[in-house]
Scaffold this active site. Structure first.
Site, PDB file in Angstrom:
ATOM      1  N   GLU A  36       0.607  -1.093   0.090  1.00  0.00           N
ATOM      2  CA  GLU A  36       0.014   0.257  -0.002  1.00  0.00           C
ATOM      3  C   GLU A  36       0.757   1.105  -0.026  1.00  0.00           C
ATOM      4  OE1 GLU A  36      -2.978   0.702   0.044  1.00  0.00           O
ATOM      5  OE2 GLU A  36      -2.787   3.024   0.284  1.00  0.00           O
ATOM      6  N   THR A  78      -6.436   1.575  -5.220  1.00  0.00           N
ATOM      7  CA  THR A  78      -5.306   0.482  -4.679  1.00  0.00           C
ATOM      8  C   THR A  78      -5.747  -1.272  -5.940  1.00  0.00           C
ATOM      9  OG1 THR A  78      -4.896   1.688  -3.021  1.00  0.00           O
ATOM     10  CG2 THR A  78      -5.759  -1.068  -3.005  1.00  0.00           C
ATOM     11  N   HIS A 194      -1.530   2.301   4.622  1.00  0.00           N
ATOM     12  CA  HIS A 194      -2.816   3.495   4.387  1.00  0.00           C
ATOM     13  C   HIS A 194      -2.295   5.141   5.392  1.00  0.00           C
ATOM     14  CE1 HIS A 194      -6.345   5.352   2.319  1.00  0.00           C
ATOM     15  NE2 HIS A 194      -5.712   4.342   1.696  1.00  0.00           N
ATOM     16  N   ASP A 254       1.320  -0.494  -4.661  1.00  0.00           N
ATOM     17  CA  ASP A 254       0.738   0.424  -5.691  1.00  0.00           C
ATOM     18  C   ASP A 254      -0.141   1.548  -6.079  1.00  0.00           C
ATOM     19  OD1 ASP A 254      -0.807   1.021  -3.177  1.00  0.00           O
ATOM     20  OD2 ASP A 254      -2.075   0.092  -3.068  1.00  0.00           O
ATOM     21  N   HIS A 255       0.350   2.585  -5.810  1.00  0.00           N
ATOM     22  CA  HIS A 255       0.708   3.642  -6.451  1.00  0.00           C
ATOM     23  C   HIS A 255       0.989   4.601  -4.791  1.00  0.00           C
ATOM     24  CE1 HIS A 255      -2.548   3.910  -2.804  1.00  0.00           C
ATOM     25  NE2 HIS A 255      -3.110   3.542  -3.271  1.00  0.00           N
TER      26      HIS A 255
HETATM   27  C1  GP9 Z   1      -9.160  -0.358   0.855  1.00  0.00           C
HETATM   28  C2  GP9 Z   1      -7.362  -0.508   0.723  1.00  0.00           C
HETATM   29  C3  GP9 Z   1      -7.914   1.552   0.045  1.00  0.00           C
HETATM   30  O1  GP9 Z   1      -8.872  -1.732   1.338  1.00  0.00           O
HETATM   31  O2  GP9 Z   1      -7.018  -0.811  -0.650  1.00  0.00           O
HETATM   32  O3  GP9 Z   1      -6.812   1.787  -1.423  1.00  0.00           O
HETATM   33  P1  GP9 Z   1      -7.084   2.939  -1.553  1.00  0.00           P
HETATM   34  O4  GP9 Z   1      -7.826   4.390  -0.719  1.00  0.00           O
HETATM   35  O5  GP9 Z   1      -5.130   3.152  -1.340  1.00  0.00           O
HETATM   36  O6  GP9 Z   1      -7.106   3.284  -2.823  1.00  0.00           O
END
Ligand code: GP9
Length: 409
Positions: A36, A78, A194, A254-255
């Protein structure tokens, strides 16, 4: 359609028998970890002489590491990264792919590996309704998914159960398949790092210098250091359980995690000090991709060839000996194709791209766009890049058209 894609990308397919590393890891388990908000810059970073990611840094000595790879996610963030990593297709863009194409059955890595006898599953400790994953996972063809209900309400950090819980409770799933001699593909989707990056003090992560303590960058560094700690533990367990030698372990970000809208007073200065230059969108979109396959990647290799998230799946497929001869993919195997063109939409307008020299972003059209040199982030005339802009728009169009043409689940 693949011929058209290759033509636009300027790719000449290489027969499998002549490809580097084709099938080198055939039959092994695939363990893919999506971290994340993980950007590339904390890897190898030292603050006051102390490594932020000691476990990852050590792992890189025996891994293939792609450090010039960019996120290609759209509004689905994500969940778009999960989609891209399993399909090598462009995400929908302005709406999360998991919603926009919720009825579709996507050709995917899980489906390809199932044909080779693999058990496939994905693990994420949030409610499966978040990002409409309840539709996404069947669309991607996973045999099973494990979500909040499975992980319980243990060790809650931020959005839910910690990644330590995810890996701890995920391990018996892996050992059970080991005992049955069944190869598996496990996709772990982390969550603890996150935003707002609040890692509890008792987790004993990276100790920040005083000046960093109130900054969001400092908190982010601690969240990445948590990822590193969790990965280190997980690898030790894989070794202890006899799963290491017979697996391919890969991870990626992921980002972005750091955005100027999050910054407090001294964040820009701190980032500048850490990076040695002003923080730009080139840093922001740059996420790591690391593959470790014991016996295959032992000598290590760090590659700064241009790459995007869509390239991860074809690269892993090549290593795993999974044929993509009849599989439509917009990314390319990084171990066999070097020239690249990376398209993005949503975080930059459609038609934005990274090529070997610049990152280009249009505004209303190509003409009022802006090109920055990848190496220096300096603005340069963009007129010479019109052809790449047209190519990217064509590729996005082809990907959309292909997704629309897919059958329902
Ligand atoms: C929650 C998580 C958040 O399930 O995957 O996604 P994001 O806010 O990073 O896109």
């Amino acid at each position: 359609i693949q011929d058209k894609i290759n033509e636009v990308k300027g790719i000449t397919e290489i027969p499998e028998s002549e490809r580097n590393y084709f099938g080198a890891a055939k039959g092994r388990n695939l363990i893919l970890i999506q971290f994340e908000s993980m950007q590339d810059f904390p890897i190898g970073l030292k603050i006051d002489g102390k490594e932020v990611t000691p476990n990852m840094n050590k792992l890189l000595n025996n891994s293939f590491y792609f450090n010039n790879l960019y996120q290609q996610t759209g509004a689905g963030n994500t969940s778009d990264a999960e989609f891209i990593a399993n399909t090598s297709l462009y995400p929908a863009g302005m709406v999360a792919t998991s919603t926009f194409f919720e009825s579709k059955a996507f050709p995917s890595m899980p489906r390809l590996l199932q044909k080779e006898g693999y058990e496939t599953f994905t693990l994420h400790a949030d409610k499966v309704e978040f990002w409409n994953r309840v539709e996404l996972y069947p669309s991607l063809g996973f045999d099973k998914y494990y979500e909040l209900d499975f992980f319980g309400k243990e060790d809650l950090i931020g959005l839910g159960p910690s990644d330590e819980v995810m890996f701890k409770k995920g391990m018996p799933l892996l050992t059970e398949l080991r005992d049955k001699n069944k190869p598996f593909y496990a996709h772990f989707i982390s969550m603890t790092s996150h935003h707002p990056y609040e890692i509890p003090a008792e987790k004993d992560v990276f100790e920040l210098p005083e000046a960093y303590k109130k900054s969001i960058v400092g908190k982010y560094i601690q969240a990445i250091s948590y990822n590193d700690m969790v990965l280190g533990k997980f690898i030790n367990q894989l070794k202890a359980e006899g799963l290491w030698e017979n697996s391919v372990l890969a991870f990626y970000g992921d980002h972005m995690g750091m955005h100027h809208t999050m910054f407090k007073e001294n964040d820009p200065e701190i980032l500048k000090e850490l990076l040695g230059h002003e923080y730009t969108k080139i840093d922001r979109f740059n996420v790591p991709f690391v593959i470790t396959a014991p016996g295959i990647t032992d000598n290590g290799m760090t590659s700064d060839q241009l790459a995007g998230q869509l390239d991860m799946m074809p690269t892993l497929a090549n290593l795993m000996g999974v044929s993509l001869n009849n599989y439509v993919h917009f990314g390319q195997d990084l171990l066999n194709h070097k020239e690249n063109l990376i398209g993005m939409r949503y975080y930059m307008p459609a038609g934005s791209f990274f090529n070997g020299e610049v990152v280009f972003q249009p505004e209303k059209s190509f003409d009022d766009g802006e090109a920055l040199m990848l190496e220096t982030a300096k603005k340069v005339p963009h007129a010479p890049y019109k052809e790449d802009y047209d190519r990217i728009l064509k590729l996005l169009g082809l990907s959309d058209q292909y997704l629309k043409s897919l059958p329902d689940k």
